[in-house]
Design a protein around this motif. Structure first.
Motif, PDB file in Angstrom:
ATOM      1  N   GLY A 173       0.837  -1.194   0.000  1.00  0.00           N
ATOM      2  CA  GLY A 173       0.000   0.000   0.000  1.00  0.00           C
ATOM      3  C   GLY A 173       0.872   1.244   0.000  1.00  0.00           C
ATOM      4  O   GLY A 173       2.106   1.148   0.050  1.00  0.00           O
ATOM      5  N   ASP A 174       0.242   2.401  -0.041  1.00  0.00           N
ATOM      6  CA  ASP A 174       0.974   3.676  -0.127  1.00  0.00           C
ATOM      7  C   ASP A 174       0.888   4.435   1.199  1.00  0.00           C
ATOM      8  O   ASP A 174      -0.106   4.318   1.919  1.00  0.00           O
ATOM      9  N   GLY A 175       1.886   5.274   1.431  1.00  0.00           N
ATOM     10  CA  GLY A 175       1.833   6.100   2.639  1.00  0.00           C
ATOM     11  C   GLY A 175       3.120   6.893   2.812  1.00  0.00           C
ATOM     12  O   GLY A 175       4.145   6.581   2.195  1.00  0.00           O
ATOM     13  N   ALA A 176       3.032   7.922   3.629  1.00  0.00           N
ATOM     14  CA  ALA A 176       4.197   8.770   3.876  1.00  0.00           C
ATOM     15  C   ALA A 176       4.339   9.053   5.366  1.00  0.00           C
ATOM     16  O   ALA A 176       3.346   9.077   6.109  1.00  0.00           O
ATOM     17  N   GLY A 177       5.573   9.273   5.770  1.00  0.00           N
ATOM     18  CA  GLY A 177       5.836   9.608   7.168  1.00  0.00           C
ATOM     19  C   GLY A 177       6.972  10.611   7.248  1.00  0.00           C
ATOM     20  O   GLY A 177       7.731  10.778   6.283  1.00  0.00           O
ATOM     21  N   ALA A 178       7.068  11.290   8.374  1.00  0.00           N
ATOM     22  CA  ALA A 178       8.157  12.265   8.537  1.00  0.00           C
ATOM     23  C   ALA A 178       8.527  12.371  10.011  1.00  0.00           C
ATOM     24  O   ALA A 178       7.661  12.247  10.890  1.00  0.00           O
ATOM     25  N   ALA A 179       9.803  12.596  10.242  1.00  0.00           N
ATOM     26  CA  ALA A 179      10.282  12.825  11.607  1.00  0.00           C
ATOM     27  C   ALA A 179      11.249  13.999  11.586  1.00  0.00           C
ATOM     28  O   ALA A 179      12.094  14.092  10.692  1.00  0.00           O
ATOM     29  N   VAL A 180      11.088  14.898  12.543  1.00  0.00           N
ATOM     30  CA  VAL A 180      12.074  15.976  12.717  1.00  0.00           C
ATOM     31  C   VAL A 180      13.112  15.465  13.707  1.00  0.00           C
ATOM     32  O   VAL A 180      12.756  15.021  14.807  1.00  0.00           O
TER      33      VAL A 180
END
Ligand code: UT7
Length: 339
Positions: A173-180
């Motif tokens: 499946g599709d998806g996005a994530g981010a961490a500072v």
């Protein structure tokens, strides 16, 4: 003494559009029962035809920056883990930099004493991308302790699914994530240690073509090799062994035992793989977090999606020891310890 490395903000975003096992039953010879029993997956989020993954990655970044109380102008590094980039060039990172307005503050001239430069690039460690990104972040922070890193995962493997291959196409499946990630200031989690590895001898076990290895001409028909292919059973065995071994290595290096671990988050590829790794490590089931039933395998994004949900549910907390582990194409693998 190594530079401190903290996750100060976390954000995720997935397409609204979904593809359930029942939807798949309508387009191929499969069943909800087979998919759930063999993988634990029930649903995935997939891009609509007119969408792209950088729009979701931008949403994830905005959430992570808001949580970390960081403005776009403070970001010094934008690192995007992806094995499904929007284009071979420019990088998804540069596409995202434009979307987030990170490029605006650089302005013209490109290099000026007043304008801090932006390190901005994609890297491909497939499903191990987030853990590799933690290691990269540690390295950049060691070079510059004032770095403010936006580590992003942006994956849209639905665009490379061969729906004639029922064994593999039901998984992703599709998806996005981010961490500072930064050294100073308020934070959510401390990155205690990271360990990664790779073995190119197994490069053919998972493959997505469409690169420059084959000569193509305008008008050529896309062949099967353009899509993701995987020798599932082989990968399964390596995944269990690889994630377990790397995790034990990391625990030993930090003089910790499995009993010290409060939460275990593995790459969300297959419930049976996660259970097998948990058994090898002797981790009680109630310490194992999974959410792959909702998203399928989102490659580099899977660990961030799981972390964000575990945090939301109060299961992933500051100060507790969390073990992350991932495995993917390359072959690549890695484990990380948070505290
Ligand atoms: O993120 C990167 C890492 N990737 C992974 O970790 C994935 C690792 N591999 C796996 O998760 C599993 O190997 C799969 C889920 C890909 C496959 O599960 P499996 O238990 O290894 O199944 P199999 O390929 O051995 O196939 C078993 C049977 C076959 O039928 P026969 O030959 O026994 O009659 C397949 O034809 O299941 C059949 N089958 C299906 N049946 C219904 C395969 N795919 C399907 C399907 N629906 N979608």
């Amino acid at each position: 003494m190594s530079t401190a490395c903290h996750i100060a903000g976390l954000g995720v975003s997935v397409p609204e559009n979904t593809l359930s096992n029942f939807d798949l039953e309508k387009i191929m010879d499969t069943s909800d029962e087979w998919i759930v029993t063999r993988t634990g997956i029930k649903n995935r989020h997939v891009l609509k035809d007119d969408e792209n993954i950088s729009q979701y990655a931008a949403e994830a970044c905005k959430k992570a920056m808001a949580e970390a109380n960081v403005s776009p102008s403070q970001i010094t590094h934008l690192l995007v883990a992806t094995c499904s980039p929007e284009t071979l060039s420019p990088s998804t990172a540069c596409i995202l930099a434009e979307k987030l307005g990170l490029s605006k503050y650089t302005g013209l001239p490109f290099i000026s004493e007043n304008n801090p430069s932006l390190v901005c690039f994609d890297f491909n460690a497939a499903c191990s991308g987030f853990v590799y990104g933690l290691e990269l972040s540690r390295a950049f922070l060691a070079l510059n302790k004032n770095a403010v890193i936006l580590l992003v995962t942006a994956e849209c493997l639905s665009r490379r699914m061969n729906y004639k291959d029922r064994t593999t196409s039901v998984l992703f499946g599709d998806g996005a994530g981010a961490a500072v990630i930064r050294a100073e200031g308020e934070y959510l989690f401390k990155i205690l240690d990271v360990s990664v590895g790779a073995d190119g001898d197994f490069k053919d076990l998972i493959r997505i073509g469409g690169g420059t290895d084959k000569k193509v001409q305008v008008g050529d028909t896309i062949g099967e090799d353009y899509f993701l292919s995987m020798q599932g059973r082989e990968v399964f065995k390596h995944a269990v062994r690889g994630m377990a071994q790397e995790s034990i290595k990391l625990l030993d290096k930090n003089s910790l035992s499995v009993n010290d671990i409060d939460l275990f988050i593995a790459h969300q590829a297959n419930l049976r793989i996660i259970e097998a790794v948990g058994e090898r490590l002797n981790i009680p089931q109630d310490k194992v977090f999974t959410n792959l039933e909702k998203y399928g395998n989102t490659s580099a994004s899977s660990i961030v999606l799981a972390m964000a949900e575990a945090k939301e549910k109060g299961l992933l907390k500051k100060g507790q020891k969390t073990l992350l582990t991932a495995f993917g194409a390359g072959l690549t693998w890695g484990s990380a310890l948070l505290g």
